[in-house]
Design an enzyme around this catalytic site. Sequence first.
Site, short mmCIF file in Angstrom:
data_model
loop_
_atom_site.label_atom_id
_atom_site.label_comp_id
_atom_site.label_asym_id
_atom_site.label_seq_id
_atom_site.Cartn_x
_atom_site.Cartn_y
_atom_site.Cartn_z
N TYR A 24 5.06 -5.57 -5.59
CA TYR A 24 6.05 -5.43 -6.66
C TYR A 24 7.05 -4.36 -6.30
CZ TYR A 24 4.06 -1.01 -8.38
OH TYR A 24 3.65 0.30 -8.50
N LYS A 42 3.43 -1.51 -1.63
CA LYS A 42 3.46 -1.43 -3.10
C LYS A 42 2.76 -2.66 -3.68
CE LYS A 42 7.06 0.12 -6.39
NZ LYS A 42 6.38 1.24 -6.99
N GLU A 80 0.59 12.05 -2.82
CA GLU A 80 1.70 11.77 -3.74
C GLU A 80 1.16 11.83 -5.16
OE1 GLU A 80 3.25 7.79 -3.27
OE2 GLU A 80 1.31 7.00 -2.68
N LEU A 87 3.48 5.98 -0.58
CA LEU A 87 4.51 4.96 -0.66
C LEU A 87 5.83 5.60 -0.20
CD1 LEU A 87 5.06 2.02 -1.85
CD2 LEU A 87 6.26 3.27 -3.63
#
Length: 279
Positions: free
Chosen positions: A33, A143, A175, A199
């Site tokens: 996505y 993702k 993250e 990411l």
Amino acid sequence: MKSLGYYNGKTGPINEMCIPMTDRAFYFGDGVYDAVMCRNNIPYLLWEHIDRLYSNCRLLGIIPPMCKNELSLTIKELVEQVEGEEKFVYFHVSRGSGIRNHSFTKGEGNLCIMIKPQALDNVYEKMDTVLKDDIRYELCNIKTLNLLPSVLTAQAATEKGCEEAILHRNGIVTECSHSNVSILKNGSLITAPCDRFILPGVTRAHLISVARENGIDVCERKYTVEELMSADEIIVTSSSKMARGVKSVDGRAVGGRDENTLSVLRDTLYINYLNATNI
Ligand code: PLP
């Protein structure tokens, strides 16, 4: 319309849309996505997000049902149908449909798009965060729709009245549950390198460019929780937050020692968003 859903060419209000049980997103989270903010019907940095979606599809062997140009045009047509100045556009491609079987289904993927009104975060408000073990697997650079660890850590943050969970693996900061995190120390921007543990955020990439354009030294390297806690500033970035400072981690006050550099980075990213005229 107040919200809009799209699934393989069909559109309607999000809560009235139906997805077949055979879609592999439903059984396996087998898909990828992406998401963008949209202001004045301009989906911000859409092309960079579409690029990432298609390279994620390539990495997983998923065949998108249309080309990048067509997706871009479809999204732009759909955002016109939703009311509001600021919107959030979510889009995913699942591997396709078939009776449940772990091995891949042949053929094209299914495209799902959702658009809803949503304002960008108040970028000037620093956020409270929690620190959590990064319990995700090792494909964090993709993702994917498999977001259970992110959902659990985000919920843990919410239950503490915080906006984000900062994640670490054995003391190394990776993250956040749905953002990237960087620190400022002695005038340098330090941010985790793009490997399989983070990411590669579009906003993170822009943060780095803006830093370089402003003569701020950028260091892409691993950093520790200790460095996080003693940073001059902590900066959380994502498409819906842009760049926001952090004021606490697990209830301990952090940052607040380099407001100047923080404001150069935050304000430039924000102004670029406000002034966007095209993708
Ligand atoms: N990291 C994770 C785990 C995310 O889910 C997101 C956004 O959804 C980001 C980073 C930020 O990415 P971007 O700046 O491209 O929105």
